[in-house]
Design a protein around this motif. Structure first.
Motif, PDB file in Angstrom:
ATOM      1  N   GLY A  57       4.553  11.325   0.055  1.00 41.61           N
ATOM      2  CA  GLY A  57       3.831  10.401   0.911  1.00 41.61           C
ATOM      3  C   GLY A  57       3.411   9.193   0.113  1.00 41.61           C
ATOM      4  O   GLY A  57       3.113   9.300  -1.086  1.00 41.61           O
ATOM      5  N   ASN A  58       3.376   8.024   0.754  1.00 46.37           N
ATOM      6  CA  ASN A  58       3.165   6.781   0.015  1.00 46.37           C
ATOM      7  C   ASN A  58       2.234   5.837   0.755  1.00 46.37           C
ATOM      8  O   ASN A  58       2.127   5.888   1.983  1.00 46.37           O
ATOM      9  CB  ASN A  58       4.522   6.095  -0.209  1.00 46.37           C
ATOM     10  CG  ASN A  58       5.511   7.000  -0.917  1.00 46.37           C
ATOM     11  OD1 ASN A  58       5.463   7.154  -2.115  1.00 46.37           O
ATOM     12  ND2 ASN A  58       6.382   7.645  -0.140  1.00 46.37           N
ATOM     13  N   SER A  59       1.565   4.984  -0.001  1.00 49.27           N
ATOM     14  CA  SER A  59       0.681   3.979   0.595  1.00 49.27           C
ATOM     15  C   SER A  59       0.918   2.631  -0.079  1.00 49.27           C
ATOM     16  O   SER A  59       1.650   2.528  -1.069  1.00 49.27           O
ATOM     17  CB  SER A  59      -0.785   4.401   0.481  1.00 49.27           C
ATOM     18  OG  SER A  59      -1.150   4.633  -0.862  1.00 49.27           O
ATOM     19  N   PHE A  60       0.252   1.600   0.462  1.00 46.14           N
ATOM     20  CA  PHE A  60       0.594   0.210   0.139  1.00 46.14           C
ATOM     21  C   PHE A  60      -0.677  -0.571  -0.183  1.00 46.14           C
ATOM     22  O   PHE A  60      -1.689  -0.422   0.485  1.00 46.14           O
ATOM     23  CB  PHE A  60       1.285  -0.407   1.359  1.00 46.14           C
ATOM     24  CG  PHE A  60       1.798  -1.804   1.169  1.00 46.14           C
ATOM     25  CD1 PHE A  60       3.114  -2.025   0.831  1.00 46.14           C
ATOM     26  CD2 PHE A  60       0.974  -2.898   1.368  1.00 46.14           C
ATOM     27  CE1 PHE A  60       3.607  -3.313   0.690  1.00 46.14           C
ATOM     28  CE2 PHE A  60       1.444  -4.191   1.223  1.00 46.14           C
ATOM     29  CZ  PHE A  60       2.770  -4.395   0.878  1.00 46.14           C
ATOM     30  N   LEU A  61      -0.593  -1.378  -1.218  1.00 51.66           N
ATOM     31  CA  LEU A  61      -1.688  -2.290  -1.566  1.00 51.66           C
ATOM     32  C   LEU A  61      -1.106  -3.674  -1.776  1.00 51.66           C
ATOM     33  O   LEU A  61      -0.200  -3.861  -2.591  1.00 51.66           O
ATOM     34  CB  LEU A  61      -2.403  -1.822  -2.842  1.00 51.66           C
ATOM     35  CG  LEU A  61      -3.528  -2.736  -3.352  1.00 51.66           C
ATOM     36  CD1 LEU A  61      -4.682  -2.778  -2.351  1.00 51.66           C
ATOM     37  CD2 LEU A  61      -4.039  -2.253  -4.716  1.00 51.66           C
ATOM     38  N   ARG A  62      -1.639  -4.633  -1.044  1.00 57.63           N
ATOM     39  CA  ARG A  62      -1.184  -6.018  -1.197  1.00 57.63           C
ATOM     40  C   ARG A  62      -2.065  -6.743  -2.203  1.00 57.63           C
ATOM     41  O   ARG A  62      -3.289  -6.661  -2.150  1.00 57.63           O
ATOM     42  CB  ARG A  62      -1.239  -6.737   0.152  1.00 57.63           C
ATOM     43  CG  ARG A  62      -0.746  -8.170   0.082  1.00 57.63           C
ATOM     44  CD  ARG A  62      -0.836  -8.832   1.446  1.00 57.63           C
ATOM     45  NE  ARG A  62      -0.431 -10.223   1.384  1.00 57.63           N
ATOM     46  CZ  ARG A  62      -0.534 -11.069   2.403  1.00 57.63           C
ATOM     47  NH1 ARG A  62      -1.004 -10.656   3.563  1.00 57.63           N
ATOM     48  NH2 ARG A  62      -0.156 -12.333   2.273  1.00 57.63           N
ATOM     49  N   ILE A  63      -1.424  -7.459  -3.123  1.00 54.32           N
ATOM     50  CA  ILE A  63      -2.110  -8.295  -4.100  1.00 54.32           C
ATOM     51  C   ILE A  63      -1.744  -9.746  -3.768  1.00 54.32           C
ATOM     52  O   ILE A  63      -0.624 -10.186  -4.068  1.00 54.32           O
ATOM     53  CB  ILE A  63      -1.686  -7.961  -5.548  1.00 54.32           C
ATOM     54  CG1 ILE A  63      -1.857  -6.480  -5.836  1.00 54.32           C
ATOM     55  CG2 ILE A  63      -2.467  -8.819  -6.537  1.00 54.32           C
ATOM     56  CD1 ILE A  63      -3.282  -5.998  -5.865  1.00 54.32           C
ATOM     57  N   PRO A  64      -2.645 -10.489  -3.100  1.00 47.94           N
ATOM     58  CA  PRO A  64      -2.298 -11.848  -2.673  1.00 47.94           C
ATOM     59  C   PRO A  64      -1.918 -12.735  -3.854  1.00 47.94           C
ATOM     60  O   PRO A  64      -2.437 -12.541  -4.957  1.00 47.94           O
ATOM     61  CB  PRO A  64      -3.584 -12.343  -1.997  1.00 47.94           C
ATOM     62  CG  PRO A  64      -4.314 -11.088  -1.611  1.00 47.94           C
ATOM     63  CD  PRO A  64      -3.996 -10.108  -2.697  1.00 47.94           C
ATOM     64  N   PRO A  65      -1.022 -13.716  -3.642  1.00 47.72           N
ATOM     65  CA  PRO A  65      -0.463 -14.044  -2.331  1.00 47.72           C
ATOM     66  C   PRO A  65       0.798 -13.248  -1.976  1.00 47.72           C
ATOM     67  O   PRO A  65       1.103 -13.089  -0.802  1.00 47.72           O
ATOM     68  CB  PRO A  65      -0.132 -15.527  -2.462  1.00 47.72           C
ATOM     69  CG  PRO A  65       0.177 -15.702  -3.921  1.00 47.72           C
ATOM     70  CD  PRO A  65      -0.720 -14.756  -4.658  1.00 47.72           C
ATOM     71  N   ALA A  66       1.564 -12.790  -2.947  1.00 49.00           N
ATOM     72  CA  ALA A  66       2.854 -12.185  -2.593  1.00 49.00           C
ATOM     73  C   ALA A  66       3.257 -11.092  -3.577  1.00 49.00           C
ATOM     74  O   ALA A  66       4.416 -11.024  -4.009  1.00 49.00           O
ATOM     75  CB  ALA A  66       3.935 -13.262  -2.525  1.00 49.00           C
ATOM     76  N   ARG A  67       2.321 -10.243  -3.931  1.00 46.82           N
ATOM     77  CA  ARG A  67       2.637  -9.083  -4.766  1.00 46.82           C
ATOM     78  C   ARG A  67       2.213  -7.835  -4.009  1.00 46.82           C
ATOM     79  O   ARG A  67       1.224  -7.835  -3.261  1.00 46.82           O
ATOM     80  CB  ARG A  67       1.911  -9.148  -6.107  1.00 46.82           C
ATOM     81  CG  ARG A  67       2.287 -10.352  -6.941  1.00 46.82           C
ATOM     82  CD  ARG A  67       3.652 -10.178  -7.584  1.00 46.82           C
ATOM     83  NE  ARG A  67       3.570  -9.424  -8.833  1.00 46.82           N
ATOM     84  CZ  ARG A  67       4.633  -8.937  -9.466  1.00 46.82           C
ATOM     85  NH1 ARG A  67       5.835  -9.059  -8.930  1.00 46.82           N
ATOM     86  NH2 ARG A  67       4.490  -8.301 -10.613  1.00 46.82           N
ATOM     87  N   SER A  68       2.952  -6.762  -4.194  1.00 49.73           N
ATOM     88  CA  SER A  68       2.670  -5.522  -3.484  1.00 49.73           C
ATOM     89  C   SER A  68       2.812  -4.333  -4.417  1.00 49.73           C
ATOM     90  O   SER A  68       3.621  -4.343  -5.349  1.00 49.73           O
ATOM     91  CB  SER A  68       3.637  -5.344  -2.307  1.00 49.73           C
ATOM     92  OG  SER A  68       3.496  -6.386  -1.373  1.00 49.73           O
ATOM     93  N   ILE A  69       2.023  -3.308  -4.146  1.00 42.55           N
ATOM     94  CA  ILE A  69       2.118  -2.034  -4.842  1.00 42.55           C
ATOM     95  C   ILE A  69       2.401  -0.958  -3.804  1.00 42.55           C
ATOM     96  O   ILE A  69       1.680  -0.837  -2.817  1.00 42.55           O
ATOM     97  CB  ILE A  69       0.820  -1.704  -5.593  1.00 42.55           C
ATOM     98  CG1 ILE A  69       0.575  -2.717  -6.728  1.00 42.55           C
ATOM     99  CG2 ILE A  69       0.852  -0.274  -6.140  1.00 42.55           C
ATOM    100  CD1 ILE A  69      -0.810  -2.615  -7.333  1.00 42.55           C
TER     101      ILE A  69
END
Length: 336
Positions: free
Chosen positions: A137-149
């Motif tokens: 199972g996985n989740s998402f974290l956005r690091i503005p402006p255009a980075r994602s984990i």
């Protein structure tokens, strides 16, 4: 495109608790360009989503008795149990597109497992399943402006009794997934490859994602990650405001929005029946600033027309994945 595998100095990962690796993800996203993949493992630990209510998801007395650690992450989503037989995975991507990033990552993970002869498939938005049972199972974290984990779990093996006792998901959540217990809806890689070791799995995944592309981190990088990890250990962050019951007018009954997640609305109204304070908790996926949705609702009358007018100026789905303005209005009105 191949990702880059960050390599820590010798011994730097030994004895680290889960928050340290969460900080490492964020450090890479904020301080290095490029896209990365790495794995780690920890001792018995429960990790829950940013807006989840710890008492509703974690069996705190049991975890304390058994020495199981518990931490809150910055990403949304649900609660998971991890131990030495669970490999944690992370991809740092140059993207702010949640569906596309999830699809890319989950497709790569499922493909890597199929290369081992395991019939893995992507299920829904963020799960990897084998013959209908969840293995990742996985989740998402956005690091503005255009980075994602994107980060998550991979069950090499499991202790189903401990998992079932450490986690306390709501009956509604289990019914929504058509299962009776935590134990019944998961599987492990060792059910399909009994001899697979954690090191073998780690090497296979890193090779599949990165080939031989590497970034050698320094002792200075480690010191910065140490600093970024500190807030995760603060009791205020771990426990949040879930013990705050100062809003007696709130129904505080969890409600599930199909395909989005479970929500608990904490609502306080003025004598004039306008919103004085509002908060959302649950296992939904957050990809923006929740205050950007909630702050404009303070002072709005608690009726359908007023809420619809206020929410028309707010891009709710860009903050809470899959949630429409109408569905949010329904949640708020149900909590009156």
């Amino acid at each position: 495109m191949r990702l880059i595998h960050p390599v820590l100095p010798a011994g730097a990962a030994e004895g680290r608790h889960l928050p340290w690796f969460l900080a490492m993800e964020e450090y890479l996203a904020r301080n290095y360009s490029g896209e990365y993949f790495f794995t780690w493992a920890v001792g018995p630990t429960v990790i829950f989503g940013r807006h989840q209510i710890i008492e509703a998801e974690v069996n705190l007395p049991y975890c304390r008795e058994k020495g199981i650690e518990f931490y809150r992450r910055k990403s949304g989503g649900g609660c998971v149990y991890a131990d030495a037989d669970n490999l944690m995975l992370c991809m740092v991507a140059s993207s702010a597109d949640v569906p596309a990033t999830f699809a890319r990552y989950c497709g790569m993970v499922a493909g890597a497992l199929r290369d081992l002869g395991i019939p893995a498939e992507v299920s829904g938005r963020n799960d990897i399943t084998i013959e209908g049972r969840k293995v990742s199972g996985n989740s998402f974290l956005r690091i503005p402006p255009a980075r994602s984990i994107v980060h998550g779990t991979m069950l090499l093996d499991s202790d189903p009794a401990t998992m079932s006792l450490a986690l306390t998901p709501s009956r509604g959540k289990l019914e929504a997934k058509g299962v009776e217990s935590v134990r019944s809806r998961v599987t492990t890689l060792r059910e399909y490859l009994p001899g697979l070791t954690r090191d073998q799995l780690d090497r296979h995944l890193v090779s599949h994602f990165c080939a031989d592309r590497r970034l050698l981190l320094t002792e200075d990088d480690v010191a910065e990650i140490d600093h970024m990890a500190d807030p995760y250990f603060e009791p205020e962050w771990i426990y949040g405001h879930s013990g705050d019951h100062t809003h007696p007018q709130s129904a505080r009954v969890p409600r599930r929005v199909e395909g989005v997640g479970e929500f608990l609305v904490t609502l306080r109204a003025t004598p004039e029946n306008t919103i004085a304070a509002i908060n959302l908790q649950g296992d939904f996926f957050l990809t923006g600033d929740l205050d950007a949705v909630l702050r404009p609702l303070v002072g709005v009358a608690l009726d359908r027309q007023s809420l619809s007018t206020a929410l028309a100026t707010i891009d709710v789905p860009s903050v809470i994945t899959g949630l429409t303005s109408d569905a949010l209005a329904d949640l708020i009105l149900a909590a009156r």
